[in-house]
Design an enzyme around this catalytic site. Structure first.
Site, mmCIF file in Angstrom:
data_model
loop_
_atom_site.group_PDB
_atom_site.id
_atom_site.type_symbol
_atom_site.label_atom_id
_atom_site.label_comp_id
_atom_site.label_asym_id
_atom_site.label_seq_id
_atom_site.Cartn_x
_atom_site.Cartn_y
_atom_site.Cartn_z
ATOM 1 N N CYS A 115 0.809 -1.224 0.000
ATOM 2 C CA CYS A 115 0.000 0.000 0.000
ATOM 3 C C CYS A 115 0.842 1.274 0.000
ATOM 4 O O CYS A 115 0.293 2.373 -0.098
ATOM 5 C CB CYS A 115 -0.909 0.018 1.225
ATOM 6 S SG CYS A 115 -1.996 -1.385 1.294
ATOM 7 N N HIS A 254 -2.548 7.143 3.877
ATOM 8 C CA HIS A 254 -3.151 5.918 3.340
ATOM 9 C C HIS A 254 -4.352 5.566 4.220
ATOM 10 O O HIS A 254 -4.263 5.593 5.452
ATOM 11 C CB HIS A 254 -2.114 4.792 3.351
ATOM 12 C CG HIS A 254 -2.700 3.452 3.080
ATOM 13 N ND1 HIS A 254 -3.613 3.228 2.061
ATOM 14 C CD2 HIS A 254 -2.530 2.243 3.694
ATOM 15 C CE1 HIS A 254 -3.967 1.961 2.062
ATOM 16 N NE2 HIS A 254 -3.327 1.339 3.050
ATOM 17 N N ASN A 284 -10.220 0.412 2.392
ATOM 18 C CA ASN A 284 -8.792 0.428 2.084
ATOM 19 C C ASN A 284 -8.593 0.068 0.611
ATOM 20 O O ASN A 284 -8.814 -1.075 0.215
ATOM 21 C CB ASN A 284 -8.067 -0.568 2.996
ATOM 22 C CG ASN A 284 -6.578 -0.652 2.717
ATOM 23 O OD1 ASN A 284 -6.083 -0.115 1.732
ATOM 24 N ND2 ASN A 284 -5.862 -1.344 3.585
HETATM 25 N N1 ACO Z 1 -16.956 -8.249 13.031
HETATM 26 C C1 ACO Z 1 -17.058 -8.650 14.314
HETATM 27 N N2 ACO Z 1 -16.038 -9.139 15.010
HETATM 28 C C2 ACO Z 1 -14.846 -9.236 14.385
HETATM 29 C C3 ACO Z 1 -14.664 -8.856 13.055
HETATM 30 C C4 ACO Z 1 -15.795 -8.350 12.369
HETATM 31 N N3 ACO Z 1 -15.712 -7.933 11.080
HETATM 32 N N4 ACO Z 1 -13.383 -9.061 12.722
HETATM 33 C C5 ACO Z 1 -12.764 -9.549 13.798
HETATM 34 N N5 ACO Z 1 -13.654 -9.672 14.813
HETATM 35 C C6 ACO Z 1 -13.423 -10.183 16.160
HETATM 36 C C7 ACO Z 1 -12.257 -11.119 16.244
HETATM 37 O O1 ACO Z 1 -12.643 -12.431 15.870
HETATM 38 C C8 ACO Z 1 -11.886 -11.016 17.696
HETATM 39 O O2 ACO Z 1 -12.769 -11.827 18.431
HETATM 40 P P1 ACO Z 1 -12.222 -12.684 19.684
HETATM 41 O O3 ACO Z 1 -11.724 -11.652 20.658
HETATM 42 O O4 ACO Z 1 -13.435 -13.423 20.118
HETATM 43 O O5 ACO Z 1 -11.137 -13.533 19.125
HETATM 44 C C9 ACO Z 1 -12.206 -9.557 18.040
HETATM 45 O O6 ACO Z 1 -13.098 -9.097 17.005
HETATM 46 C C10 ACO Z 1 -11.002 -8.671 18.100
HETATM 47 O O7 ACO Z 1 -10.200 -8.954 16.948
HETATM 48 P P2 ACO Z 1 -8.937 -8.086 16.602
HETATM 49 O O8 ACO Z 1 -8.320 -8.607 15.352
HETATM 50 O O9 ACO Z 1 -8.072 -7.928 17.810
HETATM 51 O O10 ACO Z 1 -9.654 -6.693 16.308
HETATM 52 P P3 ACO Z 1 -8.984 -5.294 16.126
HETATM 53 O O11 ACO Z 1 -9.548 -4.326 17.072
HETATM 54 O O12 ACO Z 1 -7.497 -5.393 16.015
HETATM 55 O O13 ACO Z 1 -9.527 -4.865 14.676
HETATM 56 C C11 ACO Z 1 -8.743 -4.814 12.414
HETATM 57 C C12 ACO Z 1 -9.249 -5.708 13.559
HETATM 58 C C13 ACO Z 1 -9.847 -3.858 12.042
HETATM 59 C C14 ACO Z 1 -8.398 -5.718 11.242
HETATM 60 C C15 ACO Z 1 -7.493 -4.036 12.884
HETATM 61 O O14 ACO Z 1 -6.575 -4.921 13.482
HETATM 62 C C16 ACO Z 1 -6.810 -3.321 11.753
HETATM 63 O O15 ACO Z 1 -7.338 -2.426 11.141
HETATM 64 N N6 ACO Z 1 -5.540 -3.662 11.523
HETATM 65 C C17 ACO Z 1 -4.787 -2.987 10.472
HETATM 66 C C18 ACO Z 1 -5.259 -3.447 9.143
HETATM 67 C C19 ACO Z 1 -4.515 -2.725 8.057
HETATM 68 O O16 ACO Z 1 -4.178 -1.567 8.142
HETATM 69 N N7 ACO Z 1 -4.215 -3.436 7.007
HETATM 70 C C20 ACO Z 1 -3.483 -2.830 5.967
HETATM 71 C C21 ACO Z 1 -3.644 -3.697 4.825
HETATM 72 S S1 ACO Z 1 -2.845 -2.900 3.581
HETATM 73 C C22 ACO Z 1 -2.384 -3.948 2.330
HETATM 74 O O17 ACO Z 1 -1.229 -3.990 2.049
HETATM 75 C C23 ACO Z 1 -3.415 -4.779 1.608
#
Ligand code: ACO
Length: 328
Positions: A115, A254, A284
């Protein structure tokens, strides 16, 4: 003073028509609008049609930029595409775009650094112009991440959308490029990875069944890395430009997660009105997110000549970068 400066002459962007809302995800997965909105800031994403590849989105954005600049495809000296989701491993998506636009004899090359591609691309394209290699370069960020999204995985599927943004950079007496700070750390590719399809792991039926042709991500690790690098790289780019954060008019980050942007902006003491966010509309879109946000701000009349902008990004690699730019 650099004898040849660079400026962005025009910008264009495009997002596919089909929309996937948080309510759509509520019907598909065990999730809720409340969870997605509070954890990511996202509401909608644009989804490419089955027959649309990244080049098709990039062409739309490029055509708009050319029209706004009142230029023809032949007026561009070089085409550069930043994409994590190119049409093919080869040939280059940039060559396909240039040819479809009607430029079949121009240099073209792709850049793949997750990204962060548009930020790296700004640095490279500005370098080509400031170094006297080309007078005018088209930089396109084009992505179809939803084609590599596992819609059974609620942790990743809600995040991604498709889109493209194009910027025409050209030589200028005044220099818009003030500084760049780029970095990478490839010691743990598994943090953010598309496992199959490259030379390390071939696409087999077993790989497809295991969804290894889709995006894998350790969300928590990416989150921590993204906040840290967004802060460090923005601060370094401003320092290299000899500017303070108070002198920065706009931060265009980003758009990966509103919470990442908020946490970094708070630490950098950038007030919300200086931080451009449109993640609620697009999700994203990887290399397309920065030019999509830039185009929206320009069309909305927010950015004026003389404004100092920091473009900042991070992504797979891991990779990160920030560019300081004086708008003209
Ligand atoms: N809906 C409901 N619950 C969910 C969802 C969802 N869509 N997704 C995950 N959960 C749950 C998980 O299963 C977990 O449940 P558990 O505690 O029972 O195991 C709980 O929510 C917490 O999960 P986390 O992964 O810790 O949630 P977090 O607050 O970290 O949010 C997220 C997840 C949104 C993915 C976050 O970590 C994030 O944005 N990370 C960065 C992502 C990013 O920037 N990616 C860049 C990609 S760029 C590229 O190169 C393609």
């Amino acid at each position: 003073m650099n004898p040849i400066g660079v400026k962005i002459r025009a910008v264009g962007s495009y997002a596919p028509e089909k929309i996937l809302t948080n309510e759509d995800f509520e019907r598909m997965l065990d999730t809720s609008d409340e969870w997605i909105t509070s954890r990511t800031g996202m509401k909608r994403r644009h989804i490419s049609a089955p027959e649309q590849a990244s080049s098709d989105l990039g062409i739309e954005a490029a055509r708009i930029a050319l029209q706004r600049a009142n230029l023809t495809p032949q007026d561009i000296d070089c085409y550069v595409v930043a994409s994590a989701t190119p049409d093919y491993i080869f040939p280059a998506t940039s060559a396909i775009i240039a040819a479809k636009l009607g430029a079949t004899d121009k240099p073209a090359f792709d850049m793949e650094i997750g990204c962060s591609g548009f930020i790296y691309g700004l640095t490279v394209c500005a370098g080509l112009i400031r170094g006297g290699v080309h007078k005018r370069v088209m930089l396109i960020g084009a992505e179809t991440l939803t084609k590599f999204t596992n819609y059974e995985d609620r942790g990743t599927s809600i995040l991604f959308g498709d889109g493209a943004g194009a910027a025409i950079l050209e030589a200028s007496e005044i220099d818009s490029f003030l500084s760049s700070d780029l970095g990478s750390d490839g010691s743990n590719p598994a943090i953010l990875l598309l496992p199959t399809g490259g030379s390390r792991e071939r696409v087999t039926q077993a790989a497809i069944d295991a969804k290894r042709d889709m995006i894998y991500m350790n969300g928590r690790e990416v989150f921590k890395f993204a906040v840290t690098k967004m802060i460090q790289s923005t601060a370094r780019a401003l320092e290299k430009a000899g500017l303070t954060k108070e002198q920065c008019n706009f931060l265009i980050p980003h758009q990966a997660n509103k919470r990442i942007i908020d946490a970094a902006s708070k630490y950098l003491e950038m007030p919300p009105e200086k931080v451009l966010v449109n993640i609620q509309e697009y999700g994203n879109t990887s290399c397309a997110s920065v030019p999509l946000a830039l185009d929206e701000a320009l069309q909305g009349g927010k950015i004026h000549p003389g404004d100092i902008i920091v473009f900042v990004g991070f992504g797979a690699g891991l990779s990160w970068g920030a560019v300081t730019w004086r708008w003209q």
